[in-house]
Design a protein around this motif. Structure first.
Motif, short mmCIF file in Angstrom:
data_model
loop_
_atom_site.label_atom_id
_atom_site.label_comp_id
_atom_site.label_asym_id
_atom_site.label_seq_id
_atom_site.Cartn_x
_atom_site.Cartn_y
_atom_site.Cartn_z
N THR A 36 -148.01 13.39 84.68
CA THR A 36 -146.95 12.51 85.17
C THR A 36 -145.75 13.34 85.59
O THR A 36 -145.70 14.55 85.39
CB THR A 36 -146.51 11.52 84.09
N GLU A 37 -144.77 12.67 86.14
CA GLU A 37 -143.50 13.32 86.44
C GLU A 37 -142.36 12.43 85.95
O GLU A 37 -142.52 11.22 85.85
CB GLU A 37 -143.34 13.58 87.94
N GLU A 39 -139.45 10.55 86.82
CA GLU A 39 -138.90 10.00 88.06
C GLU A 39 -137.38 10.01 88.01
O GLU A 39 -136.72 10.34 89.00
CB GLU A 39 -139.40 8.59 88.29
N SER A 94 -132.37 12.16 89.70
CA SER A 94 -133.77 12.22 90.11
C SER A 94 -133.96 13.33 91.12
O SER A 94 -132.98 13.84 91.69
CB SER A 94 -134.22 10.88 90.71
N ASN A 95 -135.22 13.69 91.38
CA ASN A 95 -135.51 14.72 92.37
C ASN A 95 -135.28 14.23 93.80
O ASN A 95 -135.31 15.02 94.74
CB ASN A 95 -136.94 15.24 92.21
N THR A 128 -142.67 18.00 85.94
CA THR A 128 -143.92 17.25 86.11
C THR A 128 -144.94 17.83 85.14
O THR A 128 -144.73 18.89 84.57
CB THR A 128 -144.46 17.37 87.54
N GLY A 129 -146.06 17.13 84.97
CA GLY A 129 -147.13 17.65 84.12
C GLY A 129 -147.22 16.91 82.81
O GLY A 129 -147.03 15.71 82.74
N LEU A 131 -145.77 15.66 79.80
CA LEU A 131 -144.41 15.34 79.35
C LEU A 131 -144.37 14.86 77.91
O LEU A 131 -143.32 14.44 77.43
CB LEU A 131 -143.80 14.27 80.25
N VAL A 157 -140.89 7.51 83.82
CA VAL A 157 -141.98 8.42 84.19
C VAL A 157 -142.98 7.68 85.08
O VAL A 157 -143.17 6.48 84.94
CB VAL A 157 -142.70 9.00 82.95
N GLU A 160 -148.01 11.69 88.77
CA GLU A 160 -147.79 12.61 89.86
C GLU A 160 -148.55 12.13 91.10
O GLU A 160 -149.58 11.46 90.96
CB GLU A 160 -148.31 14.01 89.51
N THR A 163 -152.25 12.74 90.94
CA THR A 163 -152.91 11.84 89.99
C THR A 163 -153.08 10.46 90.62
O THR A 163 -154.12 9.82 90.47
CB THR A 163 -152.08 11.73 88.69
#
Length: 185
Positions: A36-37, A39, A94-95, A128-129, A131, A157, A160, A163
């Motif tokens: 997951t990432e 968010e 957030s990104n 990410t990854g 978590l 979250v 990704e 995924t």
């Protein structure tokens, strides 16, 4: 939600945050979220005078730490951005967020910001990854006179993109989850 905190004055004038108190917002425990990432991180009811005094970090498993905000505009000579975070607003990191700029208005509106060490530097993307583990937000206030508070905070979250593609191929529906823990008090 993670718990909030009152942020009292810390340093001396535009002082270095290293000697100021460290405020730890309540922990959020994420489990079952490999692939997951993050968010977004939301600070709910965040208010503080003089953004340039603040160092806000996100910490998680495996000694992960990143700055969400690191005394924007402070350079050892100046006190940094004099912009204020306004009571009862929600601020998100957030990104996909905007970078803080040198031309922030005197009152920073609610918004979505990129986690950054300083003005205009897109240097601290959210992870990410895997978590899974305990996540915290910490704040240091390098000022001897400016104060503030945060009512609560949260982490959102999502899977990704890779995924999501694999799950879509398997015809599995994916639902966005918001991971929260309740605020005490």
């Amino acid at each position: 939600f993670g718990t909030g905190v009152a942020i009292s004055s810390g340093g001396i004038g535009c002082g270095d945050v290293d000697g100021s108190p460290l405020y730890v917002l309540g922990e959020i425990d994420i489990s079952g979220e490999a692939g997951t990432e993050i968010e977004s991180i939301e600070l709910i009811g965040f208010r503080h005078t003089w953004a340039g005094n603040l160092e806000i970090t996100l910490a998680g498993p495996g000694e992960y730490t990143t700055f969400m905000l690191d005394r924007p505009g402070a350079d050892g000579v100046s006190c940094g951005s004099s912009s204020d975070f306004v009571q009862f607003n929600t601020y998100e990191w957030s990104n996909d967020g905007l970078l803080f700029s040198e031309t922030q208005p005197s009152t920073i509106p609610s918004g979505d910001f990129f986690p950054t060490g300083n003005f205009g530097l897109a240097s601290n993307p959210l992870p990410t990854g895997d978590l899974n583990g305990i996540w915290t937000v910490t704040i240091r206030n390098g000022s001897g006179s400016d104060t503030g508070a945060i009512d609560a905070w949260s982490i959102t979250v999502v899977p990704e993109p890779s995924t999501l593609a694999l799950l879509a191929m398997g015809s599995v529906a994916v639902v966005r989850r918001r991971v929260r823990s309740r605020r005490d008090g």
